[in-house]
Write a protein that holds these residues in place. Structure first.
Motif, PDB file in Angstrom:
ATOM      1  N   TYR A 197       0.863  -1.186   0.000  1.00 37.95           N
ATOM      2  CA  TYR A 197       0.000   0.000   0.000  1.00 37.95           C
ATOM      3  C   TYR A 197       0.893   1.228   0.000  1.00 37.95           C
ATOM      4  O   TYR A 197       1.806   1.354   0.821  1.00 37.95           O
ATOM      5  CB  TYR A 197      -0.918   0.028   1.217  1.00 37.95           C
ATOM      6  CG  TYR A 197      -1.710   1.322   1.298  1.00 37.95           C
ATOM      7  CD1 TYR A 197      -2.834   1.515   0.517  1.00 37.95           C
ATOM      8  CD2 TYR A 197      -1.287   2.355   2.138  1.00 37.95           C
ATOM      9  CE1 TYR A 197      -3.540   2.706   0.562  1.00 37.95           C
ATOM     10  CE2 TYR A 197      -1.992   3.549   2.196  1.00 37.95           C
ATOM     11  CZ  TYR A 197      -3.111   3.721   1.404  1.00 37.95           C
ATOM     12  OH  TYR A 197      -3.807   4.911   1.445  1.00 37.95           O
ATOM     13  N   SER A 253      -2.979   3.866  -3.052  1.00 42.71           N
ATOM     14  CA  SER A 253      -3.362   2.721  -3.878  1.00 42.71           C
ATOM     15  C   SER A 253      -2.567   1.502  -3.430  1.00 42.71           C
ATOM     16  O   SER A 253      -1.610   1.600  -2.665  1.00 42.71           O
ATOM     17  CB  SER A 253      -3.110   3.003  -5.355  1.00 42.71           C
ATOM     18  OG  SER A 253      -1.729   3.220  -5.590  1.00 42.71           O
ATOM     19  N   PHE A 254      -2.953   0.348  -3.949  1.00 46.34           N
ATOM     20  CA  PHE A 254      -2.273  -0.881  -3.592  1.00 46.34           C
ATOM     21  C   PHE A 254      -1.737  -1.572  -4.843  1.00 46.34           C
ATOM     22  O   PHE A 254      -2.132  -1.267  -5.973  1.00 46.34           O
ATOM     23  CB  PHE A 254      -3.213  -1.827  -2.831  1.00 46.34           C
ATOM     24  CG  PHE A 254      -4.355  -2.358  -3.659  1.00 46.34           C
ATOM     25  CD1 PHE A 254      -4.213  -3.529  -4.399  1.00 46.34           C
ATOM     26  CD2 PHE A 254      -5.570  -1.689  -3.712  1.00 46.34           C
ATOM     27  CE1 PHE A 254      -5.251  -4.016  -5.172  1.00 46.34           C
ATOM     28  CE2 PHE A 254      -6.617  -2.172  -4.486  1.00 46.34           C
ATOM     29  CZ  PHE A 254      -6.460  -3.334  -5.211  1.00 46.34           C
ATOM     30  N   PHE A 255      -0.854  -2.499  -4.610  1.00 43.19           N
ATOM     31  CA  PHE A 255      -0.249  -3.282  -5.678  1.00 43.19           C
ATOM     32  C   PHE A 255      -0.120  -4.711  -5.162  1.00 43.19           C
ATOM     33  O   PHE A 255       0.279  -4.924  -4.007  1.00 43.19           O
ATOM     34  CB  PHE A 255       1.135  -2.724  -6.022  1.00 43.19           C
ATOM     35  CG  PHE A 255       1.771  -3.319  -7.244  1.00 43.19           C
ATOM     36  CD1 PHE A 255       1.555  -2.746  -8.482  1.00 43.19           C
ATOM     37  CD2 PHE A 255       2.577  -4.436  -7.163  1.00 43.19           C
ATOM     38  CE1 PHE A 255       2.143  -3.278  -9.622  1.00 43.19           C
ATOM     39  CE2 PHE A 255       3.169  -4.982  -8.283  1.00 43.19           C
ATOM     40  CZ  PHE A 255       2.947  -4.395  -9.519  1.00 43.19           C
ATOM     41  N   TYR A 267      -1.371  -6.817 -10.242  1.00 44.15           N
ATOM     42  CA  TYR A 267      -2.382  -5.788 -10.474  1.00 44.15           C
ATOM     43  C   TYR A 267      -1.933  -4.486  -9.823  1.00 44.15           C
ATOM     44  O   TYR A 267      -1.598  -4.453  -8.633  1.00 44.15           O
ATOM     45  CB  TYR A 267      -3.734  -6.201  -9.913  1.00 44.15           C
ATOM     46  CG  TYR A 267      -4.814  -5.152 -10.114  1.00 44.15           C
ATOM     47  CD1 TYR A 267      -5.354  -4.935 -11.374  1.00 44.15           C
ATOM     48  CD2 TYR A 267      -5.260  -4.374  -9.056  1.00 44.15           C
ATOM     49  CE1 TYR A 267      -6.318  -3.970 -11.584  1.00 44.15           C
ATOM     50  CE2 TYR A 267      -6.231  -3.404  -9.240  1.00 44.15           C
ATOM     51  CZ  TYR A 267      -6.760  -3.202 -10.517  1.00 44.15           C
ATOM     52  OH  TYR A 267      -7.721  -2.228 -10.714  1.00 44.15           O
ATOM     53  N   ASP A 268      -1.947  -3.418 -10.622  1.00 44.42           N
ATOM     54  CA  ASP A 268      -1.592  -2.076 -10.160  1.00 44.42           C
ATOM     55  C   ASP A 268      -2.880  -1.274 -10.008  1.00 44.42           C
ATOM     56  O   ASP A 268      -3.517  -0.909 -10.993  1.00 44.42           O
ATOM     57  CB  ASP A 268      -0.652  -1.418 -11.176  1.00 44.42           C
ATOM     58  CG  ASP A 268      -0.164  -0.053 -10.697  1.00 44.42           C
ATOM     59  OD1 ASP A 268      -0.700   0.469  -9.718  1.00 44.42           O
ATOM     60  OD2 ASP A 268       0.771   0.471 -11.324  1.00 44.42           O
ATOM     61  N   ASP A 269      -3.270  -1.007  -8.756  1.00 49.20           N
ATOM     62  CA  ASP A 269      -4.521  -0.307  -8.489  1.00 49.20           C
ATOM     63  C   ASP A 269      -4.491   1.123  -8.995  1.00 49.20           C
ATOM     64  O   ASP A 269      -5.503   1.641  -9.464  1.00 49.20           O
ATOM     65  CB  ASP A 269      -4.800  -0.341  -6.977  1.00 49.20           C
ATOM     66  CG  ASP A 269      -6.049   0.434  -6.604  1.00 49.20           C
ATOM     67  OD1 ASP A 269      -7.116   0.164  -7.192  1.00 49.20           O
ATOM     68  OD2 ASP A 269      -5.970   1.307  -5.720  1.00 49.20           O
ATOM     69  N   GLU A 284      -4.725   0.794 -12.703  1.00 50.58           N
ATOM     70  CA  GLU A 284      -5.743  -0.188 -13.073  1.00 50.58           C
ATOM     71  C   GLU A 284      -5.260  -1.068 -14.219  1.00 50.58           C
ATOM     72  O   GLU A 284      -5.992  -1.365 -15.161  1.00 50.58           O
ATOM     73  CB  GLU A 284      -7.058   0.501 -13.428  1.00 50.58           C
ATOM     74  CG  GLU A 284      -7.678   1.253 -12.260  1.00 50.58           C
ATOM     75  CD  GLU A 284      -9.051   1.815 -12.600  1.00 50.58           C
ATOM     76  OE1 GLU A 284      -9.632   1.397 -13.619  1.00 50.58           O
ATOM     77  OE2 GLU A 284      -9.522   2.698 -11.856  1.00 50.58           O
ATOM     78  N   THR A 310      -7.691   1.439 -17.930  1.00 50.96           N
ATOM     79  CA  THR A 310      -7.968   2.831 -17.582  1.00 50.96           C
ATOM     80  C   THR A 310      -8.126   3.717 -18.807  1.00 50.96           C
ATOM     81  O   THR A 310      -9.132   4.385 -18.992  1.00 50.96           O
ATOM     82  CB  THR A 310      -6.846   3.395 -16.693  1.00 50.96           C
ATOM     83  OG1 THR A 310      -6.727   2.598 -15.532  1.00 50.96           O
ATOM     84  CG2 THR A 310      -7.137   4.829 -16.285  1.00 50.96           C
TER      85      THR A 310
END
Length: 317
Positions: free
Chosen positions: A208, A214-216, A237-239, A242, A271
């Motif tokens: 985080y 954001s999180f990853f 996944y890259d928040d 996206e 995105t």
């Protein structure tokens, strides 16, 4: 026995006694005892005791010379190197370890600290590794699917759970894996995995970022199919962006000297609405001699519709 023989024997005996007596005369310097370097097998291969101490030290390094080839443009040449010092000894609190890596980046101009940390038991403080760089589908020298940064200021707690399972938690200040330009924010990373199994290893890591809120998350595994063949797969996944990253790879030791590998990576951009992109890497390592490897590699990136190549000579010790 004649008189000549007796006189010669007596003279030789007197010379021997005189020489031995002269060696013990007062004032003559006595050679210092030699403190030989001793092998330390407590912490694995390559360690030796620093003379006069109970500290074990391992010194390792690497030097690489390579040519990066753009088939549509030009060729770039680079040299880099690193040397690593790993010092360890036992304490009542567990193993005490200090690690320092000095390296030169591609141009070879200037030296910087790659890693520097102190570890006591399961607690580590200093410049350490990024959890996301330790696993996943990547063979060869390209950085495809190596998410995150290794330039970290971190406090780390890692726990060996037994049976090959491990877990880790670290707080990172300064540059972060998701936003390397920030200096005031922080990032929290965690990892759970299993290694040293007959079938291979697997792990899942998440982070985080306070900078991007954001999180990853990334999960990956490497499987030992046969003694010669290994396969790997990862998903991330890259928040913030996206974006979803998928990758698979395989490595095959054709002979004792030649290992061939291939990777396929796929990026889904949800995105911007841009088209999904992919990349392919094909290469081989040639073991010229012990510790000396010649790598030849070709990469295709669909996003730019371009081919690039790599020819690299790497010496490790």
């Amino acid at each position: 026995m004649n008189i000549k023989t007796i006189m010669l024997g007596t003279a030789a005996g007197l010379m021997t006694v005189s020489a031995g007596y002269a060696a013990d005369l007062p004032g003559e310097p006595v050679p210092a005892a030699v403190d030989y370097v001793k092998v330390c097998d407590t912490f694995g291969k390559g360690f030796f005791y620093i003379p006069g101490t109970e500290t074990c030290l391992d010194i390792s390094g690497r030097v690489r010379a390579k040519a990066d080839i753009d088939f549509d443009d030009d060729v770039g040449f680079a040299v880099d190197g690193r040397v690593q010092f790993d010092a360890r000894n036992g304490t009542e609190y567990g193993a005490l370890r200090s690690f320092l890596e000095l390296k030169t980046e591609k141009t070879g101009k200037g030296i910087e600290v790659g890693k520097a940390f102190i570890q006591l038991g399961y607690v580590t403080v200093g410049f350490a590794a990024d959890f996301f760089d330790g696993f996943g589908a990547v063979y060869g020298d390209t950085d495809r699917n190596k998410f995150g940064s290794t330039d970290l200021l971190a406090g780390v707690m890692v726990d060996d759970l037994g049976g090959g399972f491990y877990a880790g938690l670290q707080a990172i200040a300064g540059g972060t894996a998701l936003d390397a330009g920030t200096t005031d924010d922080f990032e929290i990373q965690g990892i759970v995995g299993i290694s040293d199994q007959p079938w291979g290893e697997a792990a899942i890591a998440a982070s985080y970022s306070d900078a991007t809120e954001s999180f990853f998350v990334k999960a990956g595994a490497e499987l030992t199919v046969t003694d010669e063949l290994s396969a790997a797969a990862s998903v991330a996944y890259d928040d913030a962006a996206e974006d979803l990253f998928l990758a698979v790879g395989a490595s095959y030791a054709a002979t004792d000297m030649i290992t061939a590998y291939a990777n396929f990576g796929y990026t889904i951009d949800s995105t911007t609405g841009a088209d999904d992109t992919y990349g392919v890497t094909v290469g081989a390592d040639f073991a010229v001699a012990s510790g000396l490897v010649l790598t030849s590699e070709v990469v295709y990136e669909e996003a730019g519709d371009e081919f690039t190549g790599l020819l690299q000579l790497s010496r490790t010790w």
